[in-house]
Design a protein around this motif. Structure first.
Motif, PDB file in Angstrom:
ATOM      1  N   GLY A 136      14.636 -19.311 -17.757  1.00  0.00           N
ATOM      2  CA  GLY A 136      13.587 -18.589 -17.607  1.00  0.00           C
ATOM      3  C   GLY A 136      13.740 -17.102 -18.533  1.00  0.00           C
ATOM      4  O   GLY A 136      14.776 -17.158 -19.268  1.00  0.00           O
ATOM      5  N   THR A 189       8.842 -15.684 -17.595  1.00  0.00           N
ATOM      6  CA  THR A 189       8.529 -17.264 -17.504  1.00  0.00           C
ATOM      7  C   THR A 189       9.645 -17.862 -16.676  1.00  0.00           C
ATOM      8  O   THR A 189      10.792 -17.284 -16.312  1.00  0.00           O
ATOM      9  CB  THR A 189       8.675 -18.047 -18.807  1.00  0.00           C
ATOM     10  OG1 THR A 189      10.137 -17.569 -19.374  1.00  0.00           O
ATOM     11  CG2 THR A 189       7.642 -17.315 -20.031  1.00  0.00           C
ATOM     12  N   ASP A 200      11.485 -21.902 -15.884  1.00  0.00           N
ATOM     13  CA  ASP A 200      11.552 -23.417 -15.938  1.00  0.00           C
ATOM     14  C   ASP A 200      11.586 -23.861 -14.506  1.00  0.00           C
ATOM     15  O   ASP A 200      12.810 -23.994 -13.867  1.00  0.00           O
ATOM     16  CB  ASP A 200      12.691 -23.820 -16.731  1.00  0.00           C
ATOM     17  CG  ASP A 200      12.834 -25.285 -17.052  1.00  0.00           C
ATOM     18  OD1 ASP A 200      12.259 -25.762 -16.235  1.00  0.00           O
ATOM     19  OD2 ASP A 200      13.530 -25.709 -17.930  1.00  0.00           O
TER      20      ASP A 200
END
Ligand code: SF4
Length: 286
Positions: free
Chosen positions: A206, A213, A215
């Motif tokens: 991320g 963000t 993952d």
């Protein structure tokens, strides 16, 4: 440190320790769980392995930092990174720590780290020990120099715990902290599973900058990994002492996060029982 104090968070610090004494007034603003500092041996050995950028000694400044930290009642975790080049110097470092009063300080503990190849970029792989080789060499060293055990008592898997507590430790379903109790953040804004993967291109899970963000699929794969998830571990007789090892090492070896990083549990237990239950021969112990 002020923000940690405001949130009631404990802070654990890893530092080369060279300017530790100078930073102590700032570090004391929050509750410090421990400060990890590395000394790779007595002055000559340490300074050769960890000089200042551009050359110069670091040993005396680090020692002064450890003295000041212990005097302030802040726990010190003194780490020694071991390979074939410095193992024989460990008794000298042990004697130094004993004479300095460190080993009697309630807030002093030690940790032996193995110098090992994580990313295939070590410049001198011939000096590296395997995990078992290091513990065998340590065992032999402690037979010749018992003061080493006053400085550090190796765990030898669960042997030290058994000897100290008279019972087995809680079962270890998972030896890997990645994406569970450990995350790592780099200077480019990426987030990684742990300090073993931080900075490795393609292994980020991320970002925290410029946008946050995650993952989630990859994070879940890290979080699901334990000795029940790894097929080869499910029937392994030592799985609850091993815990499946390090996921990053396992993936470097096989390409699969859910694969094994086997620990030599039986051999370590044999060393540990010989170290902590003297008087029994190896056959009786096993
Ligand atoms: S020794 Fe190997 S197979 Fe057994 S639990 Fe550890 S990693 Fe799994």
């Amino acid at each position: 440190m002020d923000r940690a104090a405001a949130r009631g968070m404990e802070v654990a610090i890893v530092t080369n320790g060279h300017r530790l004494a100078e930073y102590l007034p700032i570090l004391r603003r929050a509750k410090v769980r421990e400060i990890q500092v590395t000394l790779d041996g007595p002055r000559e050995i340490h300074d050769r392995r960890r000089p200042l950028l551009g050359g110069g000694s670091t040993f005396d400044a680090i020692v002064a930092g450890v003295d000041a930290t212990l005097a302030a009642g802040i726990p010190v975790n003194l780490r020694v990174v071991i390979d074939r080049d410095n193992l024989e110097a460990l008794p000298a470092l042990a004697n130094f720590a004993i004479e300095r009063g460190w080993t009697k300080a309630p807030s002093f503990k030690t940790q032996l780290g193995r110098n090992y190849e994580l990313h295939h970029c070590h410049t001198g792989p011939q000096v590296l020990y395997s995990r078992l080789e290091m513990y065998e060499a340590l065992f032999d060293l402690a037979q010749r120099h018992p003061e080493v055990l006053e400085f550090h008592r190796p765990a030898y898997s669960i042997a030290k715990y058994l000897f100290d507590n008279g019972s087995t430790p809680p079962p270890l379903f998972d030896a890997c902290s990645g994406c569970k109790t450990e995350w790592a953040f780099d200077h480019t804004g990426r987030i990684y599973s742990c300090t073993a993967t931080v900075g490795k291109v393609g292994e980020e899970v991320g970002t925290f900058w410029p946008a946050v963000t995650r993952d989630d699929a990859e994070i879940t794969r890290w979080q699901d990994r334990d000795v029940l998830a790894i097929e080869a571990c499910r029937e392994c007789p030592v799985r609850l002492a091993c815990g499946g090892g390090c996921a990053s090492v396992a993936r470097n070896r096989t390409g699969d996060l859910h694969s094994t990083d086997c620990r030599p549990i039986r051999e370590l237990l044999e060393l540990g029982t010989a170290a902590y239950l003297p008087g029994l021969d190896a056959g009786e112990k096993s």
